[in-house]
Design a protein around this motif. Structure first.
Motif, PDB file in Angstrom:
ATOM      1  N   SER A 127       0.993  -1.415  -0.010  1.00  0.00           N
ATOM      2  CA  SER A 127       0.213   0.101  -0.552  1.00  0.00           C
ATOM      3  C   SER A 127       0.336   1.025  -0.260  1.00  0.00           C
ATOM      4  O   SER A 127       0.492   2.527   0.124  1.00  0.00           O
ATOM      5  N   VAL A 128       2.428   1.062  -0.018  1.00  0.00           N
ATOM      6  CA  VAL A 128       3.404   2.346   0.210  1.00  0.00           C
ATOM      7  C   VAL A 128       4.051   1.719  -0.993  1.00  0.00           C
ATOM      8  O   VAL A 128       5.257   0.837  -0.539  1.00  0.00           O
ATOM      9  N   LEU A 129       4.086   3.119  -1.703  1.00  0.00           N
ATOM     10  CA  LEU A 129       5.498   2.494  -2.745  1.00  0.00           C
ATOM     11  C   LEU A 129       6.571   4.060  -2.646  1.00  0.00           C
ATOM     12  O   LEU A 129       5.700   5.084  -2.322  1.00  0.00           O
ATOM     13  N   VAL A 130       7.594   3.609  -3.145  1.00  0.00           N
ATOM     14  CA  VAL A 130       8.910   4.514  -2.216  1.00  0.00           C
ATOM     15  C   VAL A 130       9.741   5.229  -4.257  1.00  0.00           C
ATOM     16  O   VAL A 130      10.330   3.378  -4.426  1.00  0.00           O
ATOM     17  N   LEU A 131       9.803   5.550  -4.589  1.00  0.00           N
ATOM     18  CA  LEU A 131      11.039   5.631  -5.408  1.00  0.00           C
ATOM     19  C   LEU A 131      11.758   6.888  -5.701  1.00  0.00           C
ATOM     20  O   LEU A 131      12.152   7.842  -4.447  1.00  0.00           O
ATOM     21  N   ASP A 132      12.573   6.682  -5.776  1.00  0.00           N
ATOM     22  CA  ASP A 132      13.662   8.250  -6.746  1.00  0.00           C
ATOM     23  C   ASP A 132      14.452   8.275  -7.790  1.00  0.00           C
ATOM     24  O   ASP A 132      14.043   7.347  -8.276  1.00  0.00           O
ATOM     25  N   THR A 133      15.059   9.987  -8.439  1.00  0.00           N
ATOM     26  CA  THR A 133      14.572  10.007  -9.739  1.00  0.00           C
ATOM     27  C   THR A 133      15.933  11.425  -9.844  1.00  0.00           C
ATOM     28  O   THR A 133      15.665  11.634  -8.401  1.00  0.00           O
ATOM     29  N   ALA A 134      16.786  10.975 -10.538  1.00  0.00           N
ATOM     30  CA  ALA A 134      17.345  12.327 -10.530  1.00  0.00           C
ATOM     31  C   ALA A 134      16.512  14.064 -10.932  1.00  0.00           C
ATOM     32  O   ALA A 134      15.651  13.719 -11.074  1.00  0.00           O
ATOM     33  N   THR A 135      16.693  14.636 -10.076  1.00  0.00           N
ATOM     34  CA  THR A 135      16.439  15.841  -9.677  1.00  0.00           C
ATOM     35  C   THR A 135      15.991  16.321 -10.802  1.00  0.00           C
ATOM     36  O   THR A 135      17.659  16.660 -11.778  1.00  0.00           O
ATOM     37  N   GLY A 136      15.280  17.414 -11.910  1.00  0.00           N
ATOM     38  CA  GLY A 136      15.039  17.445 -12.101  1.00  0.00           C
ATOM     39  C   GLY A 136      15.259  16.789 -13.957  1.00  0.00           C
ATOM     40  O   GLY A 136      14.964  17.197 -15.341  1.00  0.00           O
ATOM     41  N   SER A 137      15.057  15.414 -13.715  1.00  0.00           N
ATOM     42  CA  SER A 137      14.754  14.478 -14.765  1.00  0.00           C
ATOM     43  C   SER A 137      12.759  14.803 -15.218  1.00  0.00           C
ATOM     44  O   SER A 137      12.238  14.713 -14.468  1.00  0.00           O
ATOM     45  N   ASP A 138      12.896  13.951 -17.065  1.00  0.00           N
ATOM     46  CA  ASP A 138      11.623  13.730 -17.029  1.00  0.00           C
ATOM     47  C   ASP A 138      10.718  12.682 -16.469  1.00  0.00           C
ATOM     48  O   ASP A 138       9.690  13.350 -15.848  1.00  0.00           O
ATOM     49  N   ALA A 139      11.411  12.391 -15.704  1.00  0.00           N
ATOM     50  CA  ALA A 139      10.725  10.964 -14.469  1.00  0.00           C
ATOM     51  C   ALA A 139      10.304  11.982 -14.025  1.00  0.00           C
ATOM     52  O   ALA A 139       8.860  11.490 -12.962  1.00  0.00           O
ATOM     53  N   GLU A 140      10.587  12.787 -13.544  1.00  0.00           N
ATOM     54  CA  GLU A 140       9.919  13.935 -12.063  1.00  0.00           C
ATOM     55  C   GLU A 140       8.315  14.138 -12.880  1.00  0.00           C
ATOM     56  O   GLU A 140       7.282  13.871 -11.948  1.00  0.00           O
ATOM     57  N   ARG A 141       7.989  14.650 -13.810  1.00  0.00           N
ATOM     58  CA  ARG A 141       6.855  14.769 -14.274  1.00  0.00           C
ATOM     59  C   ARG A 141       6.628  13.655 -14.526  1.00  0.00           C
ATOM     60  O   ARG A 141       5.018  14.143 -14.119  1.00  0.00           O
ATOM     61  N   LEU A 142       6.948  12.255 -14.599  1.00  0.00           N
ATOM     62  CA  LEU A 142       5.629  10.983 -14.813  1.00  0.00           C
ATOM     63  C   LEU A 142       5.719  10.611 -14.071  1.00  0.00           C
ATOM     64  O   LEU A 142       4.120  10.602 -13.458  1.00  0.00           O
ATOM     65  N   TYR A 143       6.325  11.053 -12.570  1.00  0.00           N
ATOM     66  CA  TYR A 143       5.915  10.826 -11.426  1.00  0.00           C
ATOM     67  C   TYR A 143       4.154  11.918 -10.894  1.00  0.00           C
ATOM     68  O   TYR A 143       3.679  11.133 -10.222  1.00  0.00           O
ATOM     69  N   GLU A 144       4.814  12.807 -11.411  1.00  0.00           N
ATOM     70  CA  GLU A 144       3.671  13.505 -10.505  1.00  0.00           C
ATOM     71  C   GLU A 144       2.050  13.634 -11.116  1.00  0.00           C
ATOM     72  O   GLU A 144       0.911  14.066 -10.277  1.00  0.00           O
ATOM     73  N   ARG A 145       2.485  13.045 -12.602  1.00  0.00           N
ATOM     74  CA  ARG A 145       1.278  13.034 -13.623  1.00  0.00           C
ATOM     75  C   ARG A 145       0.527  12.303 -13.100  1.00  0.00           C
ATOM     76  O   ARG A 145      -0.805  12.121 -13.000  1.00  0.00           O
ATOM     77  N   ALA A 146       1.029  11.109 -12.439  1.00  0.00           N
ATOM     78  CA  ALA A 146       0.958   9.654 -12.238  1.00  0.00           C
ATOM     79  C   ALA A 146       0.125   9.733 -10.882  1.00  0.00           C
ATOM     80  O   ALA A 146      -0.464   8.822  -9.822  1.00  0.00           O
ATOM     81  N   GLY A 147      -0.280  10.918  -9.895  1.00  0.00           N
ATOM     82  CA  GLY A 147      -0.028  11.002  -8.116  1.00  0.00           C
ATOM     83  C   GLY A 147       0.628  11.023  -7.794  1.00  0.00           C
ATOM     84  O   GLY A 147       0.425  10.496  -6.107  1.00  0.00           O
TER      85      GLY A 147
END
Length: 186
Positions: A127-147
């Motif tokens: 029920s709790v997921l965690v991840l990390d990504t490079a700051t400023g990467s395109d992935a940040e926007r993907l994760y934010e769009r996915a909630g």
């Protein structure tokens, strides 16, 4: 491509059988600048060792490895769900090593992988997921769009493959129990 990509979970034997394709994705991403634990130049040998270890973790039930394939059956992306945590964290899992070939990006592959890995986590009663990504990467926007919720950033936490310091941004997401969201069936 999201409508024309198939995401599926691999067994440990299937990971081993897919190592060459996974190696190609890893090398492509690192050579493209992805800050995913590897430095340039990355050798095939080092990439093979990484995927062999991943296959062993899958065999032990410590992680789940998913791939995305295009209509021709070419592996264009992968993501892992790390499920091995202490007994006081049975509800938690980490999303790790989201990799999409550069020639398959901006076509919905990462979004499809992310939705599928969330469904796999629900199936595993996480029920709790965690991840990390490079700051400023395109992935940040993907994760934010996915909630996903941004937790914070650690500056200069790691290096890009070419040796430049970069920050790491952490995210978490609470999953609602119940039906899978994408119709994905592990």
């Amino acid at each position: 491509m999201s409508g024309s990509v198939r995401v599926r979970v691999l067994s440990a034997d299937e990971v081993k059988a897919s190592i060459e394709a996974l190696v190609d994705i890893l090398i492509d991403c690192v050579e493209g600048g992805a800050a995913i634990s590897f430095m340039l130049p990355i050798s095939r040998h080092k990439a093979i060792e990484f995927w062999e270890r991943a296959a062993n973790h899958v065999a032990c039930g410590e992680r789940v490895l998913l791939i995305a394939e295009d209509l021709d059956g070419r592996v264009v992306g992968t993501v892992q769900l790390i499920t091995a945590f202490p007994e006081n964290q049975p509800q938690r899992a980490d999303v790790s090593k989201m990799l999409v070939r550069r020639d398959a990006r901006r076509q919905g592959v990462a979004a499809s992988l992310l939705a599928a890995v969330e469904d796999v986590a629900r199936e595993a009663e996480k029920s709790v997921l965690v991840l990390d990504t490079a700051t400023g990467s395109d992935a940040e926007r993907l994760y934010e769009r996915a909630g996903w919720q941004r937790v914070g950033e650690i500056p200069d936490c790691g290096y890009t493959p070419d040796g430049k310091l970069c920050g790491t941004t952490f995210f978490h997401k609470r999953l609602s129990p119940g039906e899978v969201q994408t119709g994905f069936t592990p």
